[in-house]
Design a protein around this motif. Structure first.
Motif, mmCIF file in Angstrom:
data_model
loop_
_atom_site.group_PDB
_atom_site.id
_atom_site.type_symbol
_atom_site.label_atom_id
_atom_site.label_comp_id
_atom_site.label_asym_id
_atom_site.label_seq_id
_atom_site.Cartn_x
_atom_site.Cartn_y
_atom_site.Cartn_z
ATOM 1 N N HIS A 162 2.889 -16.734 -13.132
ATOM 2 C CA HIS A 162 1.635 -15.980 -13.237
ATOM 3 C C HIS A 162 1.432 -15.095 -12.013
ATOM 4 O O HIS A 162 0.861 -13.993 -12.122
ATOM 5 C CB HIS A 162 0.461 -16.948 -13.392
ATOM 6 N N GLU A 163 1.890 -15.568 -10.853
ATOM 7 C CA GLU A 163 1.661 -14.849 -9.605
ATOM 8 C C GLU A 163 2.735 -13.792 -9.316
ATOM 9 O O GLU A 163 2.525 -12.897 -8.502
ATOM 10 C CB GLU A 163 1.627 -15.842 -8.414
ATOM 11 N N LEU A 164 3.882 -13.884 -9.944
ATOM 12 C CA LEU A 164 4.989 -12.958 -9.673
ATOM 13 C C LEU A 164 5.455 -12.314 -10.975
ATOM 14 O O LEU A 164 6.035 -12.971 -11.828
ATOM 15 C CB LEU A 164 6.148 -13.699 -9.000
ATOM 16 N N ASN A 165 5.210 -11.005 -11.094
ATOM 17 C CA ASN A 165 5.538 -10.295 -12.333
ATOM 18 C C ASN A 165 6.533 -9.154 -12.149
ATOM 19 O O ASN A 165 6.947 -8.527 -13.112
ATOM 20 C CB ASN A 165 4.254 -9.726 -12.949
ATOM 21 N N GLY A 166 6.902 -8.872 -10.931
ATOM 22 C CA GLY A 166 7.784 -7.751 -10.645
ATOM 23 C C GLY A 166 7.294 -7.051 -9.391
ATOM 24 O O GLY A 166 6.300 -7.458 -8.793
ATOM 25 N N CYS A 167 7.976 -6.011 -8.977
ATOM 26 C CA CYS A 167 7.548 -5.320 -7.754
ATOM 27 C C CYS A 167 8.038 -3.875 -7.764
ATOM 28 O O CYS A 167 9.219 -3.602 -7.955
ATOM 29 C CB CYS A 167 8.074 -6.040 -6.509
ATOM 30 N N LEU A 168 7.098 -2.947 -7.581
ATOM 31 C CA LEU A 168 7.441 -1.525 -7.484
ATOM 32 C C LEU A 168 7.805 -1.136 -6.059
ATOM 33 O O LEU A 168 8.212 -0.009 -5.800
ATOM 34 C CB LEU A 168 6.241 -0.674 -7.933
ATOM 35 N N ASN A 169 7.611 -2.085 -5.121
ATOM 36 C CA ASN A 169 7.869 -1.819 -3.700
ATOM 37 C C ASN A 169 6.984 -0.663 -3.193
ATOM 38 O O ASN A 169 7.373 0.103 -2.325
ATOM 39 C CB ASN A 169 9.342 -1.481 -3.473
ATOM 40 N N PRO B 234 -0.511 -3.136 -8.607
ATOM 41 C CA PRO B 234 -0.425 -2.561 -9.960
ATOM 42 C C PRO B 234 0.354 -3.437 -10.936
ATOM 43 O O PRO B 234 0.214 -3.279 -12.147
ATOM 44 C CB PRO B 234 0.279 -1.216 -9.728
ATOM 45 N N PHE B 235 1.167 -4.357 -10.408
ATOM 46 C CA PHE B 235 1.937 -5.261 -11.264
ATOM 47 C C PHE B 235 1.219 -6.584 -11.487
ATOM 48 O O PHE B 235 1.755 -7.490 -12.093
ATOM 49 C CB PHE B 235 3.318 -5.522 -10.648
ATOM 50 N N LYS B 236 0.012 -6.702 -10.892
ATOM 51 C CA LYS B 236 -0.779 -7.927 -10.988
ATOM 52 C C LYS B 236 -0.069 -9.120 -10.352
ATOM 53 O O LYS B 236 -0.197 -10.268 -10.810
ATOM 54 C CB LYS B 236 -1.163 -8.233 -12.435
ATOM 55 N N ASN B 237 0.693 -8.826 -9.290
ATOM 56 C CA ASN B 237 1.243 -9.914 -8.483
ATOM 57 C C ASN B 237 0.139 -10.482 -7.601
ATOM 58 O O ASN B 237 -0.867 -9.820 -7.325
ATOM 59 C CB ASN B 237 2.373 -9.409 -7.587
ATOM 60 N N SER B 238 0.357 -11.684 -7.112
ATOM 61 C CA SER B 238 -0.549 -12.282 -6.147
ATOM 62 C C SER B 238 0.267 -12.854 -4.994
ATOM 63 O O SER B 238 0.619 -14.035 -4.999
ATOM 64 C CB SER B 238 -1.399 -13.387 -6.778
ATOM 65 N N PRO B 239 0.600 -12.022 -3.998
ATOM 66 C CA PRO B 239 1.327 -12.526 -2.837
ATOM 67 C C PRO B 239 0.606 -13.698 -2.172
ATOM 68 O O PRO B 239 1.243 -14.662 -1.739
ATOM 69 C CB PRO B 239 1.390 -11.309 -1.915
ATOM 70 N N GLY B 240 -0.721 -13.611 -2.131
ATOM 71 C CA GLY B 240 -1.487 -14.712 -1.542
ATOM 72 C C GLY B 240 -1.321 -15.999 -2.323
ATOM 73 O O GLY B 240 -1.233 -17.083 -1.740
ATOM 74 N N GLY B 241 -1.268 -15.897 -3.640
ATOM 75 C CA GLY B 241 -1.037 -17.076 -4.469
ATOM 76 C C GLY B 241 0.350 -17.646 -4.267
ATOM 77 O O GLY B 241 0.539 -18.871 -4.242
ATOM 78 N N LEU B 242 1.329 -16.764 -4.102
ATOM 79 C CA LEU B 242 2.703 -17.215 -3.841
ATOM 80 C C LEU B 242 2.795 -17.905 -2.482
ATOM 81 O O LEU B 242 3.484 -18.914 -2.327
ATOM 82 C CB LEU B 242 3.654 -16.022 -3.893
#
Length: 226
Positions: A22-29, A84-92
């Protein structure tokens, strides 16, 4: 230094966490997370780096990040709101911290040690943290701004006489029932097991204290029945 197999075991635990996908969906960098991160302005920390390491499954560098970098995150979740990818680095980072605690990593012990007395005060008096406990020498990881808090404390207390601004001398006593309930929650949620891994001495002190509280509470219940 951990072996590669140990590093891989920790990464597998991170990836197996139910929150991970849920927290990691990809990364556009794109770097938006790092550009808006308060911690990135003051520490060697980048939310984008965390996402990239996990996305590329760089086991050794993930382990290196768990030595220090993950502890710089303030858990404000600005990164999650902006990605924009709805990642959550803080959650990770939260998952990585939990894994480091379970494995008893020295970095976790070093960071959490100053908060041991906060936990002890919480269970003994019910007051999580009184302002006069905030001393620069005891909370170095809070950064240079802690000097302002410590220095202006007496002035602030006179200007803003908020009832919750208790001190060590005036902290309220928590009821027996609340103490027992709080300890039971810690026990059932695994907090005490983590504490035993991080600081066995503090665990023993709290366990002895709450055993007394439980006995006192049982005696009180019996007296009410009589």
């Amino acid at each position: 230094m951990a072996t590669y197999a140990e590093m891989k075991e920790m990464f597998d635990e991170i990836r197996a966490d139910f929150r991970y996908d849920h927290e990691l969906n990809g990364c556009l960098n794109c770097g938006i997370c790092t550009a808006t991160c308060p911690s990135a302005q003051f520490y060697d920390y980048s939310p984008r780096e965390i996402v990239q390491l996990l996305w590329t499954e760089n086991v050794e560098q993930i382990y290196d990040a768990m030595q220090e970098k993950i502890w710089a995150c303030a858990q404000c979740m600005t990164c999650a709101a902006r990605c924009p990818f709805k990642n959550s680095p803080g959650g990770l980072v939260m998952i990585m911290r939990e894994v480091s605690i379970r494995h008893g990593m020295q970095s976790a012990k070093d960071v959490l040690r100053p908060f041991g007395r906060v936990m002890l005060k919480l269970i003994t008096t019910g007051n999580q943290l009184s302002p006069d406990m905030i001393q620069p020498d005891h909370f170095p990881d809070w950064g240079p701004n802690i000097q302002k808090v410590e220095g202006d404390l007496r002035v602030l207390r006179k200007a803003i006489p908020v009832r919750t601004l208790q001190t060590v001398e005036t902290a309220w006593e928590v009821s027996l029932k609340t103490s027992v309930e709080m300890y039971t929650i810690w026990e059932m949620t695994g907090v005490l097991k983590s504490l035993e891994t991080m600081d066995e001495n503090l665990f023993d002190v709290i366990e002895d204290f709450i055993d007394e509280k439980r006995e006192d509470y049982e005696d009180w219940l019996e007296s009410q029945e009589d």
